[in-house]
Design a protein around this motif. Structure first.
Motif, PDB file in Angstrom:
ATOM      1  N   UNK A  29      26.213  14.851  -7.894  1.00 37.92           N
ATOM      2  CA  UNK A  29      25.528  15.283  -6.687  1.00 37.92           C
ATOM      3  C   UNK A  29      25.815  16.741  -6.362  1.00 37.92           C
ATOM      4  N   UNK A  30      24.791  17.412  -5.859  1.00 32.67           N
ATOM      5  CA  UNK A  30      24.938  18.756  -5.310  1.00 32.67           C
ATOM      6  C   UNK A  30      24.853  18.629  -3.789  1.00 32.67           C
ATOM      7  N   UNK A  31      25.813  19.206  -3.092  1.00 30.91           N
ATOM      8  CA  UNK A  31      25.850  19.130  -1.639  1.00 30.91           C
ATOM      9  C   UNK A  31      25.479  20.481  -1.030  1.00 30.91           C
ATOM     10  N   UNK A  32      24.554  20.456  -0.101  1.00 34.76           N
ATOM     11  CA  UNK A  32      24.059  21.676   0.533  1.00 34.76           C
ATOM     12  C   UNK A  32      24.100  21.496   2.046  1.00 34.76           C
ATOM     13  N   UNK A  33      24.749  22.437   2.725  1.00 34.49           N
ATOM     14  CA  UNK A  33      24.762  22.456   4.186  1.00 34.49           C
ATOM     15  C   UNK A  33      23.795  23.534   4.650  1.00 34.49           C
ATOM     16  N   UNK A  34      22.834  23.155   5.502  1.00 37.99           N
ATOM     17  CA  UNK A  34      21.799  24.106   5.902  1.00 37.99           C
ATOM     18  C   UNK A  34      21.543  24.054   7.404  1.00 37.99           C
ATOM     19  N   UNK A  35      21.157  25.196   7.942  1.00 37.63           N
ATOM     20  CA  UNK A  35      20.769  25.276   9.341  1.00 37.63           C
ATOM     21  C   UNK A  35      19.248  25.269   9.495  1.00 37.63           C
ATOM     22  N   UNK A  36      18.536  25.200   8.371  1.00 34.66           N
ATOM     23  CA  UNK A  36      17.075  25.219   8.377  1.00 34.66           C
ATOM     24  C   UNK A  36      16.552  24.238   7.333  1.00 34.66           C
ATOM     25  N   UNK A  37      15.255  23.950   7.391  1.00 36.86           N
ATOM     26  CA  UNK A  37      14.614  23.120   6.382  1.00 36.86           C
ATOM     27  C   UNK A  37      13.996  24.005   5.314  1.00 36.86           C
ATOM     28  N   UNK A  38      13.712  23.400   4.145  1.00 33.82           N
ATOM     29  CA  UNK A  38      13.094  24.183   3.090  1.00 33.82           C
ATOM     30  C   UNK A  38      12.944  23.406   1.804  1.00 33.82           C
ATOM     31  N   UNK A  39      12.678  24.133   0.738  1.00 31.60           N
ATOM     32  CA  UNK A  39      12.472  23.544  -0.584  1.00 31.60           C
ATOM     33  C   UNK A  39      13.494  24.091  -1.575  1.00 31.60           C
ATOM     34  N   UNK A  40      13.824  23.266  -2.560  1.00 28.72           N
ATOM     35  CA  UNK A  40      14.791  23.655  -3.583  1.00 28.72           C
ATOM     36  C   UNK A  40      14.224  23.367  -4.966  1.00 28.72           C
ATOM     37  N   UNK A  41      14.560  24.246  -5.914  1.00 29.09           N
ATOM     38  CA  UNK A  41      14.173  24.045  -7.308  1.00 29.09           C
ATOM     39  C   UNK A  41      15.404  24.250  -8.176  1.00 29.09           C
ATOM     40  N   UNK A  42      15.629  23.325  -9.091  1.00 33.52           N
ATOM     41  CA  UNK A  42      16.714  23.450 -10.054  1.00 33.52           C
ATOM     42  C   UNK A  42      16.108  23.905 -11.378  1.00 33.52           C
ATOM     43  N   UNK A  43      16.591  25.054 -11.893  1.00 30.02           N
ATOM     44  CA  UNK A  43      16.068  25.630 -13.130  1.00 30.02           C
ATOM     45  C   UNK A  43      17.059  25.454 -14.267  1.00 30.02           C
ATOM     46  N   UNK A  44      16.537  25.226 -15.461  1.00 32.02           N
ATOM     47  CA  UNK A  44      17.356  25.347 -16.677  1.00 32.02           C
ATOM     48  C   UNK A  44      17.569  26.825 -16.946  1.00 32.02           C
ATOM     49  N   UNK A  45      18.502  27.157 -17.818  1.00 33.70           N
ATOM     50  CA  UNK A  45      18.815  28.560 -18.056  1.00 33.70           C
ATOM     51  C   UNK A  45      17.715  29.292 -18.807  1.00 33.70           C
ATOM     52  N   UNK A  46      16.730  28.581 -19.349  1.00 38.20           N
ATOM     53  CA  UNK A  46      15.602  29.241 -19.996  1.00 38.20           C
ATOM     54  C   UNK A  46      14.468  29.514 -19.006  1.00 38.20           C
ATOM     55  N   UNK A  47      14.712  29.216 -17.715  1.00 43.55           N
ATOM     56  CA  UNK A  47      13.725  29.489 -16.687  1.00 43.55           C
ATOM     57  C   UNK A  47      12.806  28.331 -16.373  1.00 43.55           C
ATOM     58  N   UNK A  48      12.937  27.213 -17.065  1.00 47.25           N
ATOM     59  CA  UNK A  48      12.072  26.056 -16.835  1.00 47.25           C
ATOM     60  C   UNK A  48      12.532  25.287 -15.592  1.00 47.25           C
ATOM     61  N   UNK A  49      11.572  24.964 -14.700  1.00 50.25           N
ATOM     62  CA  UNK A  49      11.888  24.179 -13.508  1.00 50.25           C
ATOM     63  C   UNK A  49      12.171  22.733 -13.914  1.00 50.25           C
TER      64      UNK A  49
END
Length: 238
Positions: free
Chosen positions: A176-196
């Protein structure tokens, strides 16, 4: 008599071990430890980051910088300057400059110091740079200061702005990745070759992203808030 002679040396060592510093950009903006600078261009006016190191103590401190990690590149065309010494190609483990940088009490260093990626690539490129102090014997001392630099041509122009509204709580993860935020939004996890690899959303508060299905390795997590501000950081999945 011998004990009396040891006391000044001990005091000197303690002062050196407790020496502190902070960093800012050339325009005076604070640079936080572990801050990430992300760019989608190599243009000098945009992607060249000038920095200044400030000595916060009443004693001279001596420092060096180290290229701790590189992903997506062999280190060519990355410019790193510190203490008047510049490298125009770097490699993992490079420690510079050869002679440590001495910053006087309450003084600054860095009117010409900077880092800048000039390598255009279809892959995501990341550099991790460590700044650290040395004691009187030339050994590392105190807490190091880390800066991350990312080049990703897929970032939109509005993405080139970091924010303190979003905090990634763990970058070395298993499931798991844990993120604490004060706002809403979108996230994208990329491979190191730039692929989403994975698209996600986050809300105000604590967010948990499940990545247990992914293979171990390095990824880039890019989080963009609804106000347009963003955070990009490297994730190491074990």
């Amino acid at each position: 008599m011998k004990n009396l002679l040891l006391i000044p040396a001990l005091i000197c060592f303690v002062l050196q071990a407790n020496a502190q510093f902070h960093m800012t950009t050339k325009t005076g903006e604070a640079i936080e430890n572990e801050q990430t600078f992300s760019f989608n261009t190599t243009l000098e006016d945009i992607a060249k980051v000038g920095y200044i190191v400030h000595n916060d103590t009443s004693n001279t401190i001596i420092m060096k910088a180290e290229v701790e990690a590189i992903t997506g590149s062999d280190g060519s065309l990355f410019e790193l300057c510190f203490g008047g010494s510049c490298y125009f190609d770097v490699s993992v483990g490079l420690i510079m400059p050869v002679s440590p940088v001495a910053i006087p009490a309450g003084g600054i260093q860095g009117m010409f110091d900077h880092f800048w990626n000039k390598n255009t690539s279809n892959s995501i490129i990341e550099y991790r740079i460590k700044f650290f102090q040395l004691d009187g014997m030339g050994n590392p001392t105190g807490e190091p200061f880390y800066i991350n630099y990312i080049y990703n041509e897929n970032l939109s122009t509005s993405d080139i702005r970091a924010t303190q509204d979003i905090k990634v709580l763990n970058t070395l993860v298993r499931d798991q990745i844990q993120v604490q935020s004060q706002i809403s939004g979108n996230a994208i996890l990329y491979a190191m070759d730039g692929k989403a690899i994975q698209n996600m959303t986050f809300q105000n508060g604590l967010n948990i992203f499940n990545v247990s299905h992914l293979k171990p390795g390095n990824y880039i997590l890019h989080l963009k808030g609804e106000n347009g501000n963003f955070v990009s950081t490297r994730i190491m999945l074990k």
